[in-house]
Design a protein around this motif. Structure first.
Motif, PDB file in Angstrom:
ATOM      1  N   TYR A 163      18.627 -87.441  63.510  1.00 48.10           N
ATOM      2  CA  TYR A 163      17.870 -87.088  64.703  1.00 48.10           C
ATOM      3  C   TYR A 163      18.089 -85.609  65.025  1.00 48.10           C
ATOM      4  O   TYR A 163      19.108 -85.019  64.701  1.00 48.10           O
ATOM      5  N   ARG A 164      17.082 -85.035  65.652  1.00 46.61           N
ATOM      6  CA  ARG A 164      17.161 -83.643  66.078  1.00 46.61           C
ATOM      7  C   ARG A 164      17.842 -83.578  67.446  1.00 46.61           C
ATOM      8  O   ARG A 164      17.883 -84.562  68.181  1.00 46.61           O
ATOM      9  N   PRO A 165      18.396 -82.411  67.800  1.00 45.16           N
ATOM     10  CA  PRO A 165      19.032 -82.281  69.127  1.00 45.16           C
ATOM     11  C   PRO A 165      18.112 -82.691  70.261  1.00 45.16           C
ATOM     12  O   PRO A 165      18.527 -83.370  71.204  1.00 45.16           O
ATOM     13  N   GLU A 166      16.821 -82.298  70.162  1.00 42.81           N
ATOM     14  CA  GLU A 166      15.903 -82.655  71.246  1.00 42.81           C
ATOM     15  C   GLU A 166      15.624 -84.158  71.285  1.00 42.81           C
ATOM     16  O   GLU A 166      15.362 -84.719  72.348  1.00 42.81           O
ATOM     17  N   ASP A 167      15.681 -84.828  70.117  1.00 44.07           N
ATOM     18  CA  ASP A 167      15.497 -86.283  70.088  1.00 44.07           C
ATOM     19  C   ASP A 167      16.634 -86.965  70.846  1.00 44.07           C
ATOM     20  O   ASP A 167      16.407 -87.892  71.634  1.00 44.07           O
ATOM     21  N   LEU A 168      17.855 -86.508  70.584  1.00 46.17           N
ATOM     22  CA  LEU A 168      19.020 -87.084  71.259  1.00 46.17           C
ATOM     23  C   LEU A 168      18.936 -86.853  72.763  1.00 46.17           C
ATOM     24  O   LEU A 168      19.139 -87.784  73.554  1.00 46.17           O
TER      25      LEU A 168
END
Length: 333
Positions: free
Chosen positions: A312-317
């Motif tokens: 997952y990407r930081p923005e997804d988290l």
């Protein structure tokens, strides 16, 4: 940047192959096909170009279907792009929807169980395909396009998604006569799902406390750093045993962010049961490299849980954590 791009390509390829194997994570809900097209029309026209005319024919009162809306939109977009390429960028693409009832005889003839279906079709007036090509169109990586103009995964993804959704897909084509792809989705008798209202502060962090449960040290450290940067108070546990010990000795986090599959006696679902039994309940966000369907079939997860797929990407988290915490508050937990 190069590492992130490479990781993104790898994640996309894995997702495409999972789609063909019918093992991609799905988030199905009950939708009216008309509502799905309303959000897809402008995107289709932009993707296909001004020289393509889109003719949409849907019944006034189409039956609802139980699907992952994003994946269905991707499927229609894939089929439309294939149709555009087959017509060399000019012509009419027809997208039709029909409520149909298949008798046992009709179902047997079409290789599909009898019953009520919504049949969504995408047709073109392009070059068509000879029988030898038609037999292979759903194979992963098979493509008739020149190098650099297609991965050969578009139709295989459509095939896997429809099958995973309990439906059926057929394709018919003749050289010089164009191509028709038909997707059959079972009629759902459940009430239509309501769209969740957008959350303006979805990307923002917060002051809540989060317990991160992850047995991989590198992944755990990255998650902790990302959450701390968003303003959260973060505590960590190496596995379910460690986490349960902390919880039983008085720790009350606002959210438990836990890997699904970990070593130890205490499973992630045990942590979720503990969280649900608290007053008020503690929010839980699962994460895993495995898919929702596999985890559900192993009785690890139900369909009503929150799952963030790896990688997952930081923005997804940040978005998922904020969404789960906001839902907890809005539901009065």
């Amino acid at each position: 940047g190069a590492a992130l791009a490479a990781g993104g390509r790898g994640a996309k390829l894995s997702s495409q192959l999972l789609a063909f194997a019918r093992r991609q994570p799905l988030s199905p809900a009950v939708f009216n096909p008309r509502r799905i097209y309303e959000g897809l029309g402008e995107l289709l026209q932009r993707a296909l170009g001004e020289t393509i005319q889109i003719d949409v024919q849907l019944p006034q009162d189409p039956w609802c279907i139980h699907v992952d809306r994003n994946q269905l939109e991707n499927a229609v977009l894939n089929l439309a792009i294939n149709a555009r390429d087959a017509m060399k960028g000019e012509g009419v693409i027809r997208i039709t929807g029909e409520n149909i009832s298949l008798s046992p005889e009709e179902g047997c003839r079409n290789g599909i169980a009898s019953g009520e279906y919504v049949r969504l079709s995408v047709s073109d007036t392009g070059a068509g395909m000879p029988p030898a090509v038609l037999l292979r169109v759903f194979e992963p990586f098979f493509t008739t396009k020149p190098d650099g103009h297609g991965t050969g995964l578009g139709l295989s993804m459509v095939f896997g998604f429809v099958k995973q959704s309990g439906g059926h897909v057929q394709i018919s084509s003749e050289p010089g006569q164009g191509t028709v792809v038909q997707m059959y989705f079972p009629h759902s008798l459940e009430p239509e799902s309501q769209e969740a209202p957008p959350c303006e502060a979805l990307q923002e962090g917060g002051r809540e406390s989060i317990l991160v449960v992850e047995d991989n040290e590198g992944v755990r450290g990255a998650a902790v750093e990302l959450l701390q940067q968003s303003g959260y108070t973060v505590l960590t546990a190496e596995d379910g045993d460690d986490a349960m010990l902390m919880l039983r000795t008085g720790l009350r986090p606002d959210l438990i962010f836990t890997d699904v599959v970990m070593p130890g006696r205490i499973k992630s679902t045990d942590l979720a049961q503990w969280a649900k039994a608290q007053q008020p309940p503690v929010a839980v966000l699962f994460t895993s490299g495995h898919t929702r369907d596999i985890l559900s079939s192993d009785h690890l997860l139900g369909n009503d849980i929150h799952l963030l797929g790896k990688p997952y990407r930081p923005e997804d988290l940040a978005q998922q954590v904020r969404s789960v915490l906001t839902a907890r508050v809005s539901h009065g937990d």
